[in-house]
Design an enzyme around this catalytic site. Structure first.
Site, short mmCIF file in Angstrom:
data_model
loop_
_atom_site.label_atom_id
_atom_site.label_comp_id
_atom_site.label_asym_id
_atom_site.label_seq_id
_atom_site.Cartn_x
_atom_site.Cartn_y
_atom_site.Cartn_z
N ARG A 212 0.60 -1.26 0.03
CA ARG A 212 0.08 -0.06 -0.09
C ARG A 212 0.88 1.32 -0.15
NH1 ARG A 212 -4.99 -0.02 1.00
NH2 ARG A 212 -4.72 -2.10 2.51
N ILE B 159 -7.61 1.90 -0.50
CA ILE B 159 -7.24 2.65 0.69
C ILE B 159 -5.89 3.38 0.62
CG2 ILE B 159 -7.03 2.73 3.20
CD1 ILE B 159 -9.02 0.35 3.24
N HIS C 186 -19.22 9.89 0.35
CA HIS C 186 -19.64 8.48 0.91
C HIS C 186 -21.20 8.44 0.79
CE1 HIS C 186 -19.26 4.64 2.79
NE2 HIS C 186 -20.22 5.24 3.56
N GLU D 277 -6.69 9.23 8.50
CA GLU D 277 -6.29 7.96 8.32
C GLU D 277 -7.19 6.61 8.35
OE1 GLU D 277 -5.13 10.41 10.49
OE2 GLU D 277 -3.10 10.80 9.45
N VAL E 260 -10.56 4.82 7.35
CA VAL E 260 -11.75 4.62 6.25
C VAL E 260 -13.01 5.38 6.56
CG1 VAL E 260 -12.96 3.34 4.81
CG2 VAL E 260 -10.38 2.53 5.59
N ASP E 261 -13.45 6.33 5.54
CA ASP E 261 -14.82 6.90 5.57
C ASP E 261 -14.77 7.65 7.10
OD1 ASP E 261 -15.32 5.82 3.00
OD2 ASP E 261 -16.37 3.96 3.88
N GLU F 129 -25.59 13.30 -4.66
CA GLU F 129 -24.16 13.47 -4.73
C GLU F 129 -23.80 14.29 -5.86
OE1 GLU F 129 -22.57 9.11 -3.27
OE2 GLU F 129 -22.52 9.34 -5.28
#
Ligand code: GRF
Length: 196
Positions: free
Chosen positions: A61, A88, A105, A138, A140-141, A170
């Site tokens: 990553r 990610i 999101h 840092e 997620v979501d 959105e």
């Protein structure tokens, strides 16, 4: 501020940004981890530079994220707009663009983080779900929330019908927030976003 848009899939949110005449000139590059993402065709069609950074070409990553960050910087973009980007990014990536990464999101965070937010909302039988635009940290979501909008869940909704109604919201919300972002009108103070 010029931006890079990161997208892995169909790119309807990217399209909404492109269709905003005042935003289009600020999109320096569109980056995808997926060479066949429809988002790339949308960008090519209006002569926006596209770059593919393949997950498979990187050992981990960290190196994938560093490669994406290098593309962003070499394109002269200072801000990062995630629009359906399904990878990610590393903590080092987040640190390289402090308070300069946006995400959209399809739920009212902190409810239903993760890749199956629409399905999870239906499974939980909620009556209201929606859309969140937030700065990325840092986790997620997660990260300072900029705007949210509610969408009512109908008893007959399927994942497809609910997601379609969410996406209509959105496509209104993201351009309006990105407009303030590129104008430098979003300020984060103590984890709270002020839209100036
Ligand atoms: C959107 O629903 C967004 O909320 C989520 O991924 C989806 C991307 O859709 N993060 P599209 O590729 O912009 O059509």
């Amino acid at each position: 501020m010029d931006i890079a848009v990161l997208a892995s899939g169909s790119g309807t949110n990217l399209q909404a940004l492109i269709d905003s005449a005042d935003l289009r000139p600020h999109i320096n590059v569109v980056i995808s981890d997926n060479a066949s993402a429809r988002a790339l065709d949308r960008a090519r069609k209006c002569d926006i530079d596209v770059r593919v950074v393949r997950w498979e070409d990187h050992p981990d990553r960290e190196s994938f994220s560093a490669a994406v960050a290098d593309v962003i910087e070499s394109a002269g973009a200072k801000g990062v707009v995630l629009a359906g980007f399904m990878r990610i990014l590393s903590p080092a990536f987040i640190e390289r663009f402090p308070d300069r990464i946006l995400n959209i999101h399809p739920s009212l965070l902190p409810a239903f983080p993760g890749a199956r937010a629409v399905e999870a909302a239906l499974d939980r039988r909620v009556k209201v779900t929606g859309v969140t635009v937030h700065f990325v940290d840092e986790q997620v979501d997660h990260g300072p929330i900029i705007e949210q909008a509610a969408v009512l869940v109908e008893p007959t909704d399927t994942i497809a019908t609910l997601h379609e109604r969410i996406q209509r919201v959105e496509h209104e919300l993201y351009p309006s927030v990105v407009r303030d972002f590129v104008s430098g009108n979003l300020v984060v103070e103590n984890g709270r976003v002020i839209r100036q």
